[in-house]
Design an enzyme around this catalytic site. Structure first.
Site, PDB file in Angstrom:
ATOM      1  CD  GLN A 195      -2.716   1.301   2.546  1.00 50.82           C
ATOM      2  OE1 GLN A 195      -2.092   1.518   3.662  1.00 50.82           O
ATOM      3  NE2 GLN A 195      -3.775   0.832   2.560  1.00 50.82           N
TER       4      GLN A 195
ATOM      5  CB  SER B 232       1.108   6.968   5.195  1.00 53.20           C
ATOM      6  OG  SER B 232      -0.125   6.721   5.606  1.00 53.20           O
TER       7      SER B 232
ATOM      8  CD  GLU C 128      -6.711  -0.635   7.546  1.00 56.16           C
ATOM      9  OE1 GLU C 128      -5.600  -1.086   7.960  1.00 56.16           O
ATOM     10  OE2 GLU C 128      -6.984   0.436   6.947  1.00 56.16           O
TER      11      GLU C 128
END
Lengths: 377, 403
Positions: free
Chosen positions: A121, A124, A239
């Protein structure tokens, strides 16, 4: 209010239990946590085993209740964790399933289910943590490609991933939520540098990823250009749905082990510690009920996990830390010995109030979306 | 698995909320605060008519025929409305004390060394000899303390777990009642107490007035006729665990009888669960009050609820409430003693800490007599002492963990 399972659900549980009892003893030994290629192979191997037995798509196609039973039973039996398959099965996969074109679903979903490809992923950034929508990794169109430059952080499994679900800024002039695009980036593309980050627990669980003019085909865009924020929200709600079912089961087992250890070493006679363990038992019983409540709610609303996930995460992340702080009391001075059980878990538990939305962000979500309190500072 | 309210259950809760809004709104609440110790008998009968006390009695016996899941919803609403009176004791007596089911008879019960609403009650269950009034911290809950027996008396005073029952003539002084424990006890009802919580039927023991429990059958009631009690194990029992249901586990310092020196039986798990449901109602209400205030009160040019310091207090109120809610509801479904203990701990926390945070959100107004916050906090404190307090529940859960 009904806590009993249907005959079909009980049948699913019984068959799963039987299968687990048969297959788990045949698995190879677990690899060392530091050996990333071995971990990848092991986790993909487990996913392949699930696929061959018909359990691969339980995260996607099964009802929330069957998913709950699956996660409960695999944890009880001590089956391998989802591991390197996490992003593929629980983040990127569901996003592609919901928002991808038929061609994209055909390209990316079967390899995830069959245990052939690993996803990581890229959300961020060093300057975009809680304020994810302020991310600055830029992507320019150049013919049939996007050219991407920037950096990502907290990327688990980056060293061994085949694909990265990447959020990039495609329109710097639009309001920050409106200029983001979701891309599937091949991790073998030119211009990607992965630098592992060591956590306070001593292990390299995630990495920084530097992107220097990486070319990603436009065909790898899921959803429309500049619609990536909405596409992402689909992923995040997954999630916070049933992601922690197995962990609650595991915590309840740890709690029982703590009681055994406390009786062995005599600390059970300390009423303060004993009652603290009793209170934790209340806490984890309630967290299990909260899971069942949320799953039943998702079942009723057509399978979409709601804001109830934020309520769960706030309570659970705190409870997990309290569990391992209590474990330290059970261990006494042995809690300083990294070779003792639970000491590493105590360190790892510190991430729970931070990862996947800090407790402070979760409280904002609860206050603004459930209690309708005004946004502000 | 459908762990959500059914339509009937939602309707039941809404019906009770509507009834209590109408019969015990804010004006009635403040009037009750201004007349401490007075129980509104008309309201009590109205609760009886609505099936509040007969809720779990079988329809054949004039009850509503519902189960614990419905009972906790009703008690949640009672807690939310700050409804005064010995609600749990009277509800539990509905199967064995004449007139309790209909709200004709007000029943109080000794709980450890304390007894709520002694003077207002017609029937007092348990040994309350020598009870003296306290200056109750909660203006809506009169309290008496039951003295600890002196060493010489202790043996003579010890009673079997099914204890005594004291009937007081309406308006009689408590000193009289407690001076003669057991005097005037109805022979039909005596001995019925122990089973009253879970499975007693009206008329068991041949109590003539118990038939009055059927009086309100057919009248309009909360819940209506369509709701059904769900099948469940006997309350307070886990499979293969009959003993722990009524007796705290060995090693917790309490037996079934007399740890508090009063000779009164160990608390009924159903009483603990219904108290937890009331605490849940308080948690719900203080959350509503806090959020309402945070949305409307402005400082520094914006609602105080826009500040994260305040907003996060409100979020925590909700998290504690919703965690307590599922614990209470699940315990009502399973009837398991450990689930009930868990529900109690979480509901006490949600109510007491919730009321404290609500007070904080209200700022100076929260410290005044006029704001209702203190009433919720004080009631939550009173309920948190019931059934031996939270430590008993922590010990029960610890024992279960080690079993």
């Amino acid at each position: 209010m009904d806590l009993s399972y249907t005959p079909e659900e009980e049948d699913f549980r019984a068959r799963l239990r039987e299968w687990l009892a048969k297959v788990l003893p045949t698995l190879p030994p677990k690899p060392s946590p530091d050996d990333w290629p071995a971990r990848r192979a092991y986790d993909l191997g487990w996913q392949r085993t699930l696929y061959e037995a018909g359990y691969a798509d339980v995260h996607w196609d099964a009802s929330p209740t069957l998913r709950l039973i699956f996660l409960e039973e695999t944890e009880r039996a001590g089956a391998p964790y989802v591991g390197a398959n996490f992003v593929g099965l629980l983040h990127a996969g569901p996003t592609i399933a919901a928002e991808g074109t038929p061609a994209q679903r055909a390209r990316w979903l079967p390899p995830v289910l069959r245990g052939e490809e690993v996803w990581c992923q890229g959300f961020s950034e060093p300057d975009a943590g809680s304020d994810l929508a302020s991310l600055r990794t830029r992507a320019w169109r150049d013919g049939d490609d996007y050219v991407v430059t920037g950096s990502k952080i907290w990327t688990s499994h980056a060293e061994v991933a085949d694909w990265c679900e990447l959020l990039v800024r495609t329109d710097p002039d639009a309001p920050k939520h409106r200029g983001i695009t979701w891309l599937a980036m091949p991790m073998d593309a030119t211009g990607i540098t992965v630098r592992p980050l060591r956590t306070l627990a001593g292990s390299a669980e995630f990495a920084e990823v530097f992107l220097d003019e990486v070319r990603v085909p436009v065909a790898n865009r899921v959803g429309a250009e500049n619609d990536g924020w909405r596409v992402t929200m689909v992923t995040l709600s997954f999630e916070r749905g049933t992601a922690f079912v197995g962990e609650v089961v595991a915590c309840r087992r740890v709690l029982a082990e703590l009681a055994v250890e406390a009786r062995r070493n005599g600390r059970w006679d300390d009423p303060v510690l004993r009652r603290r363990l009793g209170r934790l038992e209340a806490e984890f019983r309630a967290l299990w009920r909260l899971t069942q409540w949320n799953v039943s709610g998702a079942e009723a609303s057509g399978g979409v996990p709601g804001v109830g996930g934020s309520v769960f995460k706030l309570r659970y992340s705190h409870a997990r830390q309290e569990l391992y702080d209590t474990a330290a009391e059970v261990l006494g001075s042995d809690c300083l010995d990294m070779n003792r059980p639970w000491v590493l878990d105590r360190l790892s538990s510190l991430s729970y109030t931070i990862a996947a939305g800090t407790s402070q962000i979760q409280r904002n979500i609860v206050a603004e979306r459930l209690l309708d309190l005004p946004k502000g500072r | 698995m459908r762990f959500q309210l059914t339509e009937d259950q939602s309707a039941l809760r809404a019906g009770v909320r509507e009834l209590l809004d109408r019969r015990f709104g804010r004006e009635a609440l403040r009037a009750a605060v201004d007349a401490p110790g007075r129980l509104d008998r008309e309201l009590w009968r109205a609760l009886g008519d609505a099936g509040f006390f007969a809720l779990r009695l079988p329809e054949a016996d004039g009850g509503v025929g519902l189960g614990l899941p419905e009972a906790v919803l009703v008690f949640e609403e009672a807690g939310r409305a700050l409804l005064p009176g010995p609600l749990v004791a009277t509800h539990l007596a509905a199967g064995s004390v004449a007139g309790a089911a209909t709200g004709e008879t007000v029943v109080a019960a000794a709980d450890g060394r304390l007894v709520e609403w002694l003077e207002a009650a017609d029937v007092v269950r348990g040994a309350v000899a020598g009870a003296v009034p306290l200056r109750s911290v909660d203006p809506l809950t009169p309290l008496h303390r039951i003295p600890a027996p002196t060493p010489g008396e202790a043996a003579a005073d010890r009673r079997p777990p099914d204890g005594g029952e004291t009937h007081t003539a309406a308006g009689s002084r408590p000193a009289e009642a407690s001076a003669h424990p057991g005097s005037g006890a109805d022979p039909g009802a005596a001995g019925g107490e122990h089973a009253a919580g879970a499975s007693a039927h009206p008329g068991s023991g041949g109590h003539p007035r118990a038939a009055a429990g059927g009086r309100a059958a057919g009248s309009a009631r909360v819940g209506g006729g369509s709701a059904r009690a769900e099948a469940k194990p006997r309350v307070g029992e886990a499979p293969g665990e009959r003993r722990q249901a009524t007796q705290p586990p060995a090693g917790t310092g309490t037996g079934a009888v007399g740890a508090d020196g009063t000779g009164n039986p160990a608390p009924d798990p159903v009483a603990i669960l219904l108290t937890a449901a009331e605490q849940l109602g308080t948690a719900v209400r203080v959350q509503e009050l806090a959020v309402q205030h945070a949305r409307t009160r402005e400082q520094f040019g914006q609602p105080v609820g826009a500040f994260q310091a305040v907003k996060h207090l409100c979020a925590d109120l909700l998290v504690r409430t919703e965690t307590a809610r599922v614990a209470v509801y699940a315990a009502a479904v399973t009837g398991d003693a450990a689930d009930i203990a868990a529900a109690r701990l979480l509901a006490d926390e949600a109510a007491v800490r919730g009321a404290r945070d609500c007070l904080q959100v209200h700022g100076g107004m929260g410290f005044t007599w006029e704001a209702d916050v203190h009433l919720h906090l004080k009631r939550a404190w009173v309920r948190a002492r019931r059934g031996g307090g939270g430590t008993e529940s922590e010990e029960l859960l610890a024992a279960r963990l080690a079993a």
